[in-house]
Design an enzyme around this catalytic site. Structure first.
Site, PDB file in Angstrom:
ATOM      1  N   LYS A 112       1.606  -5.330 -20.608  1.00  0.00           N
ATOM      2  CA  LYS A 112       1.707  -5.982 -19.299  1.00  0.00           C
ATOM      3  C   LYS A 112       0.561  -6.965 -19.095  1.00  0.00           C
ATOM      4  CE  LYS A 112       3.202  -7.060 -15.303  1.00  0.00           C
ATOM      5  NZ  LYS A 112       4.328  -8.030 -15.301  1.00  0.00           N
ATOM      6  N   ASN A 168       0.237  -0.835   6.357  1.00  0.00           N
ATOM      7  CA  ASN A 168       0.667  -1.536   5.144  1.00  0.00           C
ATOM      8  C   ASN A 168       1.291  -2.844   5.612  1.00  0.00           C
ATOM      9  OD1 ASN A 168       1.653  -2.357   2.684  1.00  0.00           O
ATOM     10  ND2 ASN A 168       3.440  -1.020   2.716  1.00  0.00           N
ATOM     11  N   GLY A 169       0.788  -3.964   5.111  1.00  0.00           N
ATOM     12  CA  GLY A 169       1.372  -5.255   5.497  1.00  0.00           C
ATOM     13  C   GLY A 169       0.275  -6.277   5.774  1.00  0.00           C
ATOM     14  N   CYS A 222       0.842  -1.195   0.000  1.00  0.00           N
ATOM     15  CA  CYS A 222       0.000   0.000   0.000  1.00  0.00           C
ATOM     16  C   CYS A 222       0.880   1.248   0.000  1.00  0.00           C
ATOM     17  CB  CYS A 222      -0.862   0.002   1.263  1.00  0.00           C
ATOM     18  SG  CYS A 222      -1.794  -1.515   1.461  1.00  0.00           S
ATOM     19  N   TRP A 274      -3.624  -1.607  -1.322  1.00  0.00           N
ATOM     20  CA  TRP A 274      -3.481  -2.769  -2.217  1.00  0.00           C
ATOM     21  C   TRP A 274      -4.046  -3.922  -1.393  1.00  0.00           C
ATOM     22  CZ3 TRP A 274      -2.081  -4.252  -7.056  1.00  0.00           C
ATOM     23  CH2 TRP A 274      -1.731  -5.575  -7.258  1.00  0.00           C
ATOM     24  N   LYS A 308      12.078 -15.013 -20.623  1.00  0.00           N
ATOM     25  CA  LYS A 308      12.631 -13.746 -20.111  1.00  0.00           C
ATOM     26  C   LYS A 308      13.621 -13.169 -21.113  1.00  0.00           C
ATOM     27  CE  LYS A 308      10.393 -12.628 -17.626  1.00  0.00           C
ATOM     28  NZ  LYS A 308       9.353 -13.577 -17.549  1.00  0.00           N
ATOM     29  N   ARG A 312       2.208   1.838  -6.611  1.00  0.00           N
ATOM     30  CA  ARG A 312       1.997   0.780  -5.614  1.00  0.00           C
ATOM     31  C   ARG A 312       0.580   0.219  -5.724  1.00  0.00           C
ATOM     32  NH1 ARG A 312       6.182   1.089  -1.828  1.00  0.00           N
ATOM     33  NH2 ARG A 312       5.071  -0.065  -0.235  1.00  0.00           N
ATOM     34  N   GLU A 348      11.045 -20.714 -18.628  1.00  0.00           N
ATOM     35  CA  GLU A 348      10.841 -19.342 -18.147  1.00  0.00           C
ATOM     36  C   GLU A 348      12.084 -18.500 -18.441  1.00  0.00           C
ATOM     37  OE1 GLU A 348       8.740 -17.324 -17.363  1.00  0.00           O
ATOM     38  OE2 GLU A 348       9.764 -15.783 -16.187  1.00  0.00           O
ATOM     39  N   GLU A 392      11.917 -11.996 -24.542  1.00  0.00           N
ATOM     40  CA  GLU A 392      10.919 -10.914 -24.529  1.00  0.00           C
ATOM     41  C   GLU A 392      11.529  -9.545 -24.221  1.00  0.00           C
ATOM     42  OE1 GLU A 392       7.721 -10.841 -21.641  1.00  0.00           O
ATOM     43  OE2 GLU A 392       8.912 -11.972 -20.217  1.00  0.00           O
ATOM     44  N   HIS A 402      16.759 -35.520 -29.395  1.00  0.00           N
ATOM     45  CA  HIS A 402      15.702 -35.869 -30.373  1.00  0.00           C
ATOM     46  C   HIS A 402      15.462 -34.737 -31.368  1.00  0.00           C
ATOM     47  CE1 HIS A 402      14.784 -39.453 -28.058  1.00  0.00           C
ATOM     48  NE2 HIS A 402      14.879 -38.710 -26.977  1.00  0.00           N
TER      49      HIS A 402
HETATM   50  C1  AGP Z   1       5.851 -12.703 -18.905  1.00  0.00           C
HETATM   51  O1  AGP Z   1       7.045 -12.034 -18.612  1.00  0.00           O
HETATM   52  C2  AGP Z   1       4.953 -11.925 -19.859  1.00  0.00           C
HETATM   53  N1  AGP Z   1       4.721 -10.625 -19.391  1.00  0.00           N
HETATM   54  C3  AGP Z   1       3.683 -12.692 -20.193  1.00  0.00           C
HETATM   55  O2  AGP Z   1       4.054 -13.957 -20.672  1.00  0.00           O
HETATM   56  C4  AGP Z   1       2.684 -12.888 -19.017  1.00  0.00           C
HETATM   57  O3  AGP Z   1       3.218 -13.812 -18.102  1.00  0.00           O
HETATM   58  C5  AGP Z   1       1.375 -13.448 -19.599  1.00  0.00           C
HETATM   59  O4  AGP Z   1       0.847 -12.499 -20.497  1.00  0.00           O
HETATM   60  C6  AGP Z   1       0.338 -13.776 -18.527  1.00  0.00           C
HETATM   61  O5  AGP Z   1      -0.017 -12.603 -17.821  1.00  0.00           O
HETATM   62  P1  AGP Z   1      -0.879 -12.769 -16.471  1.00  0.00           P
HETATM   63  O6  AGP Z   1      -0.023 -13.519 -15.506  1.00  0.00           O
HETATM   64  O7  AGP Z   1      -1.181 -11.374 -16.035  1.00  0.00           O
HETATM   65  O8  AGP Z   1      -2.118 -13.550 -16.816  1.00  0.00           O
END
Ligand code: AGP
Length: 606
Positions: A601, A100-101, A2, A74, A483, A27, A479, A486, A502
């Site tokens: 995002k 906050n917490g 928060c 939050w 990272k 935040r 993952e 992207e 394979h």
């Molecule tokens: C991951 O770094 C990306 N931003 C993307 O793959 C993200 O994880 C995916 O769009 C899912 O988003 P969400 O967790 O908000 O559902």
């Protein structure tokens, strides 16, 4: 996570509070509120929704006064609405708090207070603090706050004022608080940006610190009342840098927030003594025969880790789908299915539609979600919040490790409930889980980070990368590849290490860096054989090894040592090195890590 602001001095407090809260917008907020003291009364105004809802009302009806506290929420406990918004007050409105917490033991404290005649307005954990302080208050506000906090377990940044005292009392444990030092005025906030327009002289309070602010100064003690000295730091950041906490990007800030985020994910849910996990969800752990995990991107990879953990610890069959496939393949669903959707934003349209598809089939539904009150949470039977705080960087980091942490908790909880985990096994895994924030902190130590930066820059000109992993760390490789690709735009793909021969092995040559997750595991020998297959074809091996594993270092061109962790929880710790590898590669190449091209995002369109 928060936003908190406090002020005492000669200005109109409302102006400082609203301006400060607006600078803490990153935040996140579900609601906002202020309390302003003016000649023998404290007036509280609070509204659900964005800060603008509150500031609009205050423009119409300003609150006069030169002492005040303000909060943006939050939400962790209790829906985002006017009643649950902070500040919270005692029944007579004379004492006001913001927090906050997470108060871990709030339910038992609240029950005791109700028995002793206290009445509560909200469903929050925070309101308990107001009543505890009131109960201890006998004219000395500071002493009452101290007595109340002695009963509390959990994380807090708390700010308190009382109609009979021209002072602000504050204290912190886990949740941040910073003080701004002015001329004849004092400021308080959760973070620096809120205070920069008024002062650059800041005092960062430490865990266990308590402070009393007056117009002409302040006094810092510990929770036992012993005086504490803290330096005044001169902050030369600009406002944007300050919102990033001095880091050059939200992504890097969020990578470093992971120990605190994991602490919040685990807070109040682990009971080492009994080997029990408490998830505060209503789901019946024995009411289904199979599990479908559905998500996108990074959340999907967290789900793959979850599959491994749940099958190993609870012996329940799990299948994991990307949401965009699940929703169109006419999935087999029944009332014996538990559908788990995983999402940081809780808004990803593919995952939301997949949830609806699962519900149509009669599945019970559970969410592993970060954003409180998001669309998915309104359609789920139950939500296990990861409490990682708002994640601004497009590349998910702290949400990923907190999602995996939540899956560790869920797998333990299911295993205990279904009798597939002995007390000894559960206690061993709980201890390993409890270690995660410290191990992630250790994974971020400067020497390790410098080595990751060196390796990232060494291979930053590569056109392609390959990531390999096995078992619970195969998703770690996926993952890591996501990272990198992207934010650096380097083509990177990942395979289960045993799968390399394979087909992908044809890719191996002297220009291909191959990241191999080869940390402590019952599959380590097999993974090292894969490393040798890569080396035999002149591939460049970047090996993630557990601290102390010098024997296998000889097989790699470069080694990134990571803190040794229990195999079942190692994906949380291992992810940090791969996040930093991607980060340093992208920044070396001059990319915008917070806003990578073509990405958003939260993908709320199909
Ligand atoms: C991951 O770094 C990306 N931003 C993307 O793959 C993200 O994880 C995916 O769009 C899912 O988003 P969400 O967790 O908000 O559902």
């Amino acid at each position: 996570m928060c936003g908190i602001v406090g002020y005492i001095g000669s200005r109109q407090a409302q102006d400082v509070l609203i301006s400060g809260l607006a600078r803490l917008e990153y935040r996140g907020y579900d609601s906002a509120g202020v309390a302003v003291a003016d000649g023998g009364q404290v007036v509280v105004k609070k509204k659900a929704g964005k800060l603008a809802n509150l500031s609009g009302e205050l423009e119409q009806q300003p609150l006069p006064g030169t002492l005040g506290i303000g909060h943006t929420r939050w939400a962790t406990h209790g829906l985002p609405n006017d009643t649950n918004a902070h500040p919270h007050t005692t029944e007579d409105g004379r004492l006001v708090i913001i927090h906050n917490g997470i108060i871990e033991n709030y339910l038992s404290l609240k029950a005791g207070l109700i028995e002793r005649g206290h009445t509560f307005q909200s469903e929050t954990d925070s309101e308990v603090l107001a009543h505890l302080i009131e109960e201890a208050y006998a004219g000395d506000l500071e002493a009452a706050v101290r007595a109340a906090l002695a009963q509390v377990r959990g994380a807090y940044g708390i700010v308190v004022t009382h109609v009979d005292h021209r002072e602000i009392v504050a204290a912190r444990t886990v949740s941040p608080l910073v003080m701004g030092v002015g001329e004849g005025e004092m400021f308080l906030a959760s973070d620096v940006p809120a205070l920069l327009p008024y002062t650059r002289d800041m005092v960062f309070l430490h865990d266990g610190d308590m402070v009393v602010l007056h117009d002409d100064g302040y006094r810092i003690t510990d929770l036992q009342g012993n005086p504490q000295e803290r330096p005044i730091d001169r902050i030369d950041w600009d406002a944007e840098a300050a919102e990033k906490g001095g880091y050059d990007s939200y992504m890097l800030k969020e990578i470093y927030e992971q120990p605190a985020a994991l602490t919040n994910t685990l807070m109040g849910r682990l009971h080492d003594d009994t080997g029990e996990v408490n998830l505060d969800i209503s789901l019946d752990p024995t009411a289904f025969k199979r599990i479908s995990v559905i998500a996108c991107g990074t959340a999907y990879y967290a789900g793959l880790v979850g599959e491994y953990l749940i099958e190993q610890l609870a012996r329940i069959p799990v299948e994991v789908d990307v949401a965009s496939e699940y929703r169109y393949r006419n999935p087999l669903v029944s009332e014996h299915t538990l559908a788990i959707v995983v999402s940081q934003s809780g808004e990803t349209i593919d995952t939301l539609e997949a949830l609806r598809e699962a519900k149509k089939g009669g599945a019970k539904t559970l969410g592993i979600i970060n954003a409180k009150g998001s669309s998915m949470t309104r359609e789920l039977d139950d939500t296990l919040y990861i409490h990682a705080g708002p994640e601004i960087g497009v590349a998910s980091t702290k949400a990923y490790t907190s999602m995996v942490g939540a899956f560790v908790l869920l797998a333990l909880w299911l295993g205990r409930a279904r009798g597939t985990l002995t007390d000894a096994q559960a206690q061993e895994l709980l201890r390993a889980t409890r270690e995660l924030p410290r191990l992630v902190e250790e994974a971020l130590n400067p020497a390790r980070v410098a080595e990751i930066k060196r390796v990232a820059e060494k291979y930053a000109q590569a056109r392609d990368y390959l990531f390999l992993g096995r078992g619970v760390n195969a998703p770690t490789a996926f993952e890591g590849a996501l990272k990198l690709k992207e934010i650096s735009y380097i083509h990177a793909e990942a395979y289960a290490a045993g799968e390399m021969k394979h087909g992908p092995i044809a890719l191996i040559d002297a220009n291909l860096p191959v990241v191999v997750v080869a940390t402590e595991s019952h599959l380590l020998e097999k993974t090292i054989s894969n490393v040798q297959e890569v080396r035999a074809r002149s591939g460049k091996v970047i090996a993630l090894l557990s601290d102390g594993d010098t024997e296998n270092a000889a097989h790699a061109d470069d080694v990134l040592y990571v803190p040794r962790a229990h195999e079942m929880v190692s994906p949380v710790v291992n992810a940090v090195a791969l996040q930093l590898l991607a980060y340093f590669t992208a920044t070396y190449l001059g990319k915008d890590v917070d806003k990578p091209r073509n990405l958003a995002k939260s993908v709320t369109v199909e």
